[in-house]
Design a protein around this motif. Structure first.
Motif, PDB file in Angstrom:
ATOM      1  N   GLU A  83      50.212 -43.619 -26.488  1.00  0.00           N
ATOM      2  CA  GLU A  83      51.309 -44.434 -25.973  1.00  0.00           C
ATOM      3  C   GLU A  83      51.908 -45.042 -27.458  1.00  0.00           C
ATOM      4  O   GLU A  83      51.171 -45.682 -27.943  1.00  0.00           O
ATOM      5  CB  GLU A  83      51.205 -45.412 -25.099  1.00  0.00           C
ATOM      6  CG  GLU A  83      52.303 -46.237 -24.560  1.00  0.00           C
ATOM      7  CD  GLU A  83      52.009 -47.239 -23.514  1.00  0.00           C
ATOM      8  OE1 GLU A  83      53.073 -47.941 -23.201  1.00  0.00           O
ATOM      9  OE2 GLU A  83      50.805 -47.217 -22.943  1.00  0.00           O
ATOM     10  N   HIS A  84      53.132 -45.059 -27.610  1.00  0.00           N
ATOM     11  CA  HIS A  84      53.856 -45.589 -28.852  1.00  0.00           C
ATOM     12  C   HIS A  84      54.897 -46.505 -28.164  1.00  0.00           C
ATOM     13  O   HIS A  84      55.722 -46.135 -27.558  1.00  0.00           O
ATOM     14  CB  HIS A  84      54.361 -44.475 -29.513  1.00  0.00           C
ATOM     15  CG  HIS A  84      53.642 -43.502 -30.095  1.00  0.00           C
ATOM     16  ND1 HIS A  84      52.809 -43.804 -31.112  1.00  0.00           N
ATOM     17  CD2 HIS A  84      53.860 -42.241 -29.855  1.00  0.00           C
ATOM     18  CE1 HIS A  84      52.333 -42.651 -31.453  1.00  0.00           C
ATOM     19  NE2 HIS A  84      52.848 -41.574 -30.597  1.00  0.00           N
ATOM     20  N   SER A  85      54.596 -47.894 -28.193  1.00  0.00           N
ATOM     21  CA  SER A  85      55.405 -48.803 -27.823  1.00  0.00           C
ATOM     22  C   SER A  85      56.538 -49.169 -28.889  1.00  0.00           C
ATOM     23  O   SER A  85      56.254 -49.544 -29.966  1.00  0.00           O
ATOM     24  CB  SER A  85      54.824 -50.232 -27.369  1.00  0.00           C
ATOM     25  OG  SER A  85      55.639 -51.235 -27.096  1.00  0.00           O
ATOM     26  N   VAL A  86      57.704 -48.819 -28.326  1.00  0.00           N
ATOM     27  CA  VAL A  86      58.916 -49.237 -29.480  1.00  0.00           C
ATOM     28  C   VAL A  86      59.620 -50.571 -28.888  1.00  0.00           C
ATOM     29  O   VAL A  86      60.693 -50.714 -29.526  1.00  0.00           O
ATOM     30  CB  VAL A  86      59.841 -48.178 -29.247  1.00  0.00           C
ATOM     31  CG1 VAL A  86      59.419 -46.811 -29.736  1.00  0.00           C
ATOM     32  CG2 VAL A  86      60.669 -48.033 -27.668  1.00  0.00           C
ATOM     33  N   SER A  87      58.840 -51.267 -28.106  1.00  0.00           N
ATOM     34  CA  SER A  87      59.633 -52.557 -27.785  1.00  0.00           C
ATOM     35  C   SER A  87      59.902 -53.648 -28.907  1.00  0.00           C
ATOM     36  O   SER A  87      61.138 -53.957 -28.926  1.00  0.00           O
ATOM     37  CB  SER A  87      58.569 -53.495 -26.892  1.00  0.00           C
ATOM     38  OG  SER A  87      58.441 -52.825 -25.747  1.00  0.00           O
ATOM     39  N   ASP A  88      59.096 -53.704 -29.740  1.00  0.00           N
ATOM     40  CA  ASP A  88      59.411 -54.399 -31.038  1.00  0.00           C
ATOM     41  C   ASP A  88      59.193 -53.672 -32.428  1.00  0.00           C
ATOM     42  O   ASP A  88      58.910 -54.470 -33.296  1.00  0.00           O
ATOM     43  CB  ASP A  88      58.618 -55.798 -30.919  1.00  0.00           C
ATOM     44  CG  ASP A  88      58.734 -56.750 -29.988  1.00  0.00           C
ATOM     45  OD1 ASP A  88      59.960 -56.934 -29.468  1.00  0.00           O
ATOM     46  OD2 ASP A  88      57.632 -57.023 -28.998  1.00  0.00           O
ATOM     47  N   ASN A  89      59.813 -52.620 -32.420  1.00  0.00           N
ATOM     48  CA  ASN A  89      59.416 -51.612 -33.449  1.00  0.00           C
ATOM     49  C   ASN A  89      60.343 -50.849 -33.889  1.00  0.00           C
ATOM     50  O   ASN A  89      60.363 -49.595 -33.241  1.00  0.00           O
ATOM     51  CB  ASN A  89      57.978 -50.796 -33.524  1.00  0.00           C
ATOM     52  CG  ASN A  89      57.565 -50.245 -34.865  1.00  0.00           C
ATOM     53  OD1 ASN A  89      58.281 -49.797 -35.680  1.00  0.00           O
ATOM     54  ND2 ASN A  89      56.152 -49.987 -34.870  1.00  0.00           N
ATOM     55  N   PRO A  90      61.492 -51.086 -34.594  1.00  0.00           N
ATOM     56  CA  PRO A  90      62.768 -50.691 -34.726  1.00  0.00           C
ATOM     57  C   PRO A  90      62.279 -49.171 -35.539  1.00  0.00           C
ATOM     58  O   PRO A  90      62.757 -48.283 -35.453  1.00  0.00           O
ATOM     59  CB  PRO A  90      63.652 -51.440 -35.750  1.00  0.00           C
ATOM     60  CG  PRO A  90      63.031 -52.659 -36.048  1.00  0.00           C
ATOM     61  CD  PRO A  90      61.546 -52.536 -35.044  1.00  0.00           C
ATOM     62  N   GLU A  91      61.287 -49.060 -36.331  1.00  0.00           N
ATOM     63  CA  GLU A  91      60.997 -47.912 -36.861  1.00  0.00           C
ATOM     64  C   GLU A  91      60.547 -46.876 -36.173  1.00  0.00           C
ATOM     65  O   GLU A  91      60.953 -45.738 -36.338  1.00  0.00           O
ATOM     66  CB  GLU A  91      60.011 -48.107 -38.378  1.00  0.00           C
ATOM     67  CG  GLU A  91      60.739 -49.014 -39.726  1.00  0.00           C
ATOM     68  CD  GLU A  91      60.527 -50.497 -39.164  1.00  0.00           C
ATOM     69  OE1 GLU A  91      59.637 -50.753 -38.549  1.00  0.00           O
ATOM     70  OE2 GLU A  91      61.441 -51.226 -39.988  1.00  0.00           O
ATOM     71  N   THR A 113      62.107 -43.132 -35.133  1.00  0.00           N
ATOM     72  CA  THR A 113      61.239 -42.085 -34.893  1.00  0.00           C
ATOM     73  C   THR A 113      61.222 -41.139 -33.696  1.00  0.00           C
ATOM     74  O   THR A 113      61.474 -40.103 -33.586  1.00  0.00           O
ATOM     75  CB  THR A 113      59.954 -42.091 -35.370  1.00  0.00           C
ATOM     76  OG1 THR A 113      59.749 -42.734 -36.657  1.00  0.00           O
ATOM     77  CG2 THR A 113      58.846 -40.821 -35.312  1.00  0.00           C
ATOM     78  N   MET A 114      61.270 -42.059 -32.525  1.00  0.00           N
ATOM     79  CA  MET A 114      61.521 -41.204 -31.213  1.00  0.00           C
ATOM     80  C   MET A 114      62.840 -40.821 -31.164  1.00  0.00           C
ATOM     81  O   MET A 114      62.945 -39.687 -30.548  1.00  0.00           O
ATOM     82  CB  MET A 114      61.247 -42.545 -30.136  1.00  0.00           C
ATOM     83  CG  MET A 114      61.546 -42.038 -28.587  1.00  0.00           C
ATOM     84  SD  MET A 114      61.998 -43.356 -27.777  1.00  0.00           S
ATOM     85  CE  MET A 114      63.591 -43.448 -27.993  1.00  0.00           C
ATOM     86  N   VAL A 115      63.936 -41.540 -31.620  1.00  0.00           N
ATOM     87  CA  VAL A 115      65.109 -40.831 -31.263  1.00  0.00           C
ATOM     88  C   VAL A 115      65.298 -39.499 -32.133  1.00  0.00           C
ATOM     89  O   VAL A 115      65.687 -38.776 -31.545  1.00  0.00           O
ATOM     90  CB  VAL A 115      66.308 -42.019 -31.852  1.00  0.00           C
ATOM     91  CG1 VAL A 115      67.561 -41.222 -32.009  1.00  0.00           C
ATOM     92  CG2 VAL A 115      66.469 -43.114 -30.959  1.00  0.00           C
ATOM     93  N   ARG A 116      64.868 -39.504 -33.400  1.00  0.00           N
ATOM     94  CA  ARG A 116      64.820 -38.323 -34.140  1.00  0.00           C
ATOM     95  C   ARG A 116      63.859 -37.148 -33.367  1.00  0.00           C
ATOM     96  O   ARG A 116      64.591 -36.056 -33.321  1.00  0.00           O
ATOM     97  CB  ARG A 116      64.129 -38.648 -35.496  1.00  0.00           C
ATOM     98  CG  ARG A 116      64.839 -38.142 -36.765  1.00  0.00           C
ATOM     99  CD  ARG A 116      64.404 -38.370 -37.906  1.00  0.00           C
ATOM    100  NE  ARG A 116      62.975 -39.165 -38.258  1.00  0.00           N
ATOM    101  CZ  ARG A 116      62.967 -40.362 -38.461  1.00  0.00           C
ATOM    102  NH1 ARG A 116      64.114 -41.242 -38.348  1.00  0.00           N
ATOM    103  NH2 ARG A 116      61.793 -41.010 -38.581  1.00  0.00           N
ATOM    104  N   ARG A 117      63.054 -37.531 -32.881  1.00  0.00           N
ATOM    105  CA  ARG A 117      62.035 -36.435 -32.368  1.00  0.00           C
ATOM    106  C   ARG A 117      62.807 -36.052 -31.086  1.00  0.00           C
ATOM    107  O   ARG A 117      62.485 -34.736 -30.630  1.00  0.00           O
ATOM    108  CB  ARG A 117      60.656 -37.145 -31.979  1.00  0.00           C
ATOM    109  CG  ARG A 117      59.711 -37.184 -33.182  1.00  0.00           C
ATOM    110  CD  ARG A 117      58.442 -37.601 -32.967  1.00  0.00           C
ATOM    111  NE  ARG A 117      57.688 -36.350 -32.399  1.00  0.00           N
ATOM    112  CZ  ARG A 117      56.489 -36.539 -31.766  1.00  0.00           C
ATOM    113  NH1 ARG A 117      55.811 -37.690 -31.492  1.00  0.00           N
ATOM    114  NH2 ARG A 117      55.933 -35.206 -31.298  1.00  0.00           N
ATOM    115  N   ALA A 118      63.398 -36.962 -30.344  1.00  0.00           N
ATOM    116  CA  ALA A 118      63.886 -36.673 -28.924  1.00  0.00           C
ATOM    117  C   ALA A 118      65.364 -36.087 -29.125  1.00  0.00           C
ATOM    118  O   ALA A 118      66.238 -36.163 -28.257  1.00  0.00           O
ATOM    119  CB  ALA A 118      64.129 -38.005 -28.101  1.00  0.00           C
ATOM    120  N   GLN A 119      65.694 -35.808 -30.556  1.00  0.00           N
ATOM    121  CA  GLN A 119      67.044 -35.142 -30.595  1.00  0.00           C
ATOM    122  C   GLN A 119      68.099 -35.976 -30.206  1.00  0.00           C
ATOM    123  O   GLN A 119      69.258 -35.414 -29.590  1.00  0.00           O
ATOM    124  CB  GLN A 119      67.028 -33.690 -30.050  1.00  0.00           C
ATOM    125  CG  GLN A 119      65.943 -32.644 -30.543  1.00  0.00           C
ATOM    126  CD  GLN A 119      66.189 -31.398 -29.883  1.00  0.00           C
ATOM    127  OE1 GLN A 119      66.748 -31.090 -28.855  1.00  0.00           O
ATOM    128  NE2 GLN A 119      65.403 -30.563 -30.382  1.00  0.00           N
TER     129      GLN A 119
END
Length: 102
Positions: A31-39, A43-49
């Protein structure tokens, strides 16, 4: 079983639902929590097209989507096949599964 990664936010009910689906399958996931991690979010947005909603799940490096997609795969009996690495059995005419075909 292929590696499973899921990007989540702490307060997201859909994230909890997606994790519960995988947990019921006995699938271990990172699990990668993106709650307080803009970087990490970037990465998620890039991977998720370009998809910006959470959760975003990846099985064997392939973007599956969110809780709705996992739930639909489960309902159709296809999630077990994906978790076993048998992606070729998916119905590729379904719009939400097009990302699974490489």
């Amino acid at each position: 079983m292929p590696e499973i990664e899921i990007y989540t936010k702490d307060y997201c009910p859909y994230c909890k639902m997606a994790k519960a689906i995988l947990q019921r399958k006995g699938a271990a996931f990172l699990e990668h929590s993106v709650s307080d991690n803009p970087e990490l979010f970037d990465t998620m947005v890039r991977r998720a097209q370009g998809r910006r909603s959470v959760p975003q799940s990846f099985i064997g490096g392939v973007g599956i989507g969110g809780a709705d997609e996992l739930s639909l795969l489960q309902e159709r009996g296809q999630l077990d096949l994906i978790l076993q690495g048998e992606r070729s059995t998916l119905d590729t005419d379904e719009p939400c599964f097009r990302c699974l075909v490489q």
